[in-house]
Design an enzyme around this catalytic site. Structure first.
Site, short mmCIF file in Angstrom:
data_model
loop_
_atom_site.label_atom_id
_atom_site.label_comp_id
_atom_site.label_asym_id
_atom_site.label_seq_id
_atom_site.Cartn_x
_atom_site.Cartn_y
_atom_site.Cartn_z
N LYS A 123 3.84 -8.28 -3.71
CA LYS A 123 3.82 -6.80 -3.72
C LYS A 123 5.23 -6.24 -3.86
O LYS A 123 5.43 -5.20 -4.49
CB LYS A 123 3.09 -6.26 -2.50
CG LYS A 123 3.78 -6.48 -1.16
CD LYS A 123 4.64 -5.31 -0.74
CE LYS A 123 5.36 -5.58 0.57
NZ LYS A 123 6.21 -4.46 0.99
N ASP B 127 -1.32 -3.53 0.76
CA ASP B 127 0.13 -3.48 0.92
C ASP B 127 0.82 -3.04 -0.36
O ASP B 127 1.79 -2.26 -0.33
CB ASP B 127 0.63 -4.87 1.34
CG ASP B 127 2.02 -4.82 1.96
OD1 ASP B 127 2.54 -3.71 2.17
OD2 ASP B 127 2.58 -5.89 2.23
#
Length: 559
Positions: free
Chosen positions: A419, A470
């Site tokens: 991420k 996330d």
């Protein structure tokens, strides 16, 4: 079966029998003669502190509860002529024959989860006439992890009867039963020194809680002596950035004593004087349970939990400084998101090879520091150790967070690294259009998932809080480090200058080159990552990078 099918008359008859007879002596003697040798041989029952079971007068055995077997193995530690009565859930008495047998062998029914004055009266009458009654203050079976918090009923009973209280621990019985199979697993019981309290006919709830709070630590003492997992009491967080400070606050709210380690003495004085971390987390007071000190002065010996809130680039140096000071009784919680140079190891793997911790966990998910301390965040706790997941998860639950547990450590940590890389790429590509940003995210996210799955991760992890959750939170955070770093990178700012401009390290900038090499070396196509790594190194400009991304996407579609 429905407990209501057990009539009031039958319930009353079981209590009446126990109050008058305690047990059926012929049945008790036969059962003990058969079961005791079986326990000693099949379960290799280890009975410690049996001399304390010879206490005179009424006795209350206060024990932890792991299995249906507990009353029997605890009873086997008392003298022959002191049969033990114990509370059993009312559902066990629904079948008439089963209820009759249990009653004759010392059990009496209790309605769990509610105030059952009838059961308390039966227990009181047993102790007052000089009998032995076993009480499980946890209120239910706790099969894993450490012991649960006790209910105040045992303190109330001790005060009302004036009976001797024997703190007792049981371990190993939770491993005996699997389905209908009874397996030969070693079981241990330890009786502690008896405790007495002044008698009080109608003790207040506060007084009952006070007495319970004196009894339970002695049960824990027997539990830990048997090798049981101790409860989490003391923790340290090494790294006083925004996330390290937030986790320290959460652990303190969860009931732990916390040491927060800052890099320098000047920084420590600043945090103590301000009473908050004004540099990284302004407006969040540091609780009194947090002891701020230099990281080098953290007392690691005797800690239950050590949290490493260190950027991935600095982790090797930090681990080298503490590796010899961490004991095998301590657990480690990794707050680092990224990969460790030069081999591209995950943080948990890197620490696990160098620190002799009893278990390692990691933290993932869209939990930004300020939202975490406000109680509005959700996170993912990953650990291969089930007991550690339970322990740390309960602490965060008490702190008011939504805490999802996962055994997929590889997936949680790879999702955290992915991420950061994807958010960095999106921000760098955004000046060239939202379509370019979308292509960048999709290409890098796909390559990271393929690599993680090749390493044994569960693809579902990337679809949950630790992955897409996330990623979304990071990309939407206007002041996020990786987003700001990506924006600067996309406008041509050299990567080496970016940390100074944003005031913090960017995990994405540090991770992408290592991640690109690790993915490529695993045999997974990593064209998008390799091109982003080249942009960070300054080997290509933004236009070349965007052109490469579009080419990679066209080739994938053609294939």
């Amino acid at each position: 079966m429905d407990p209501e099918r057990l009539s009031v008359e039958r319930l009353a008859s079981y209590h009446a029998y126990t109050r008058k007879h305690s047990v059926n002596w012929p049945m008790y003697c036969v059962a003990r003669a058969l079961l005791l040798p079986f326990f000693l041989v099949y379960f290799r029952l280890d009975r410690r502190g049996r001399e304390y079971g010879k206490a005179k007068g009424g006795v209350i055995v206060a024990a932890n509860h792991r299995s249906f077997l507990d009353p029997f193995v605890v009873g086997a530690c008392l003298p022959w002529r002191r049969p033990m009565n114990y509370m059993a859930k009312v559902e066990l008495f629904e079948r008439r024959w089963q209820g009759w047998m249990l009653s004759r062998l010392g059990a009496f029914p209790v309605r769990r989860g509610e105030s059952d004055e009838e059961s308390m009266l039966t227990a009181r009458m047993i102790a007052e006439r000089g009998g032995a009654v076993c009480v499980f203050p946890e209120g239910t079976r706790i099969r894993r992890g450490t012991l649960a918090d006790p209910k105040r009923g045992v303190g109330r009973l001790a005060l009302q009867t004036g009976a001797v209280v024997i703190p007792t621990a049981v371990i190993g019985t939770e491993h005996v039963r699997r389905g209908w199979a009874i397996r030969p697993r070693k079981c241990k019981v330890r009786l502690g020194p008896p405790m007495t309290f002044p008698r009080a006919e109608e003790p207040s709830p506060a007084l009952a809680e006070t007495v319970t709070a004196r009894i339970w630590p002695n049960v824990l003492l027997q539990w830990e002596d048997l090798g049981g997992l101790p409860p989490m009491r003391r923790a340290a967080v090494i790294g006083a950035g925004s996330w390290g400070t937030a986790v320290a606050v959460l652990l303190a709210r969860g009931g732990l004593e916390v040491q927060l380690g800052a890099r320098t003495s000047d920084r420590v004085e600043e945090l103590i004087e301000d009473g908050e971390n004004r540099r990284y987390l302004p407006g969040v007071p540091l609780p009194e349970q947090i002891d701020v000190r230099p990281a080098s002065a953290i007392e690691l010996a005797g800690l239950d939990l050590i949290c490493l809130a260190i950027p991935s680039k600095q982790l090797p140096q930090a681990v080298g400084a503490i590796a010899d000071r961490v004991s095998s009784r301590s657990a480690v919680l990794m707050l680092t998101k990224g990969l460790i140079s030069p081999q591209g190891q995950l943080p948990s793997d890197y620490v696990g090879e160098r620190v002799r911790a009893r278990a390692i966990a990691c933290l993932g998910g869209p939990a930004h520091a300020r939202e975490a301390v406000s109680g509005s965040a959700a996170l993912v706790l990953g650990s291969a150790d089930e007991e550690l997941r339970v322990q740390i998860g309960e602490v965060f639950d008490k702190a008011g967070l939504v805490c999802e547990r996962s055994r997929d450590v590889t997936g949680v940590e790879m999702a955290g690294a992915a991420k950061n890389a994807a958010a960095l790429a999106a921000a760098a590509a955004e000046p060239h259009g939202l379509n370019a940003a979308g292509i960048a995210v999709a290409a890098i996210w796909r390559e990271c998932i393929d690599h993680a799955v090749a390493r044994g991760a569960d693809p579902e992890t990337f679809a949950g809080l630790a992955g897409v959750g996330d990623l979304t939170a990071t990309m939407m955070a206007p002041a996020g480090r990786n987003r700001r770093a990506g924006e600067l990178l996309g406008t041509g700012t050299p990567a080496a200058e970016i940390p100074g401009k944003i005031g913090q390290a960017s995990e994405g900038l540090d991770t992408v080159p290592i991640l690109a090499e690790a993915v490529a070396s695993s045999g997974v196509e990593a064209d998008a990552l390799a091109c982003l790594a080249a942009l960070i190194r300054g080997d290509c400009d933004v236009e070349e990078w965007i052109a490469t991304l579009r080419r990679v996407e066209r080739e994938r579609r053609a294939a």
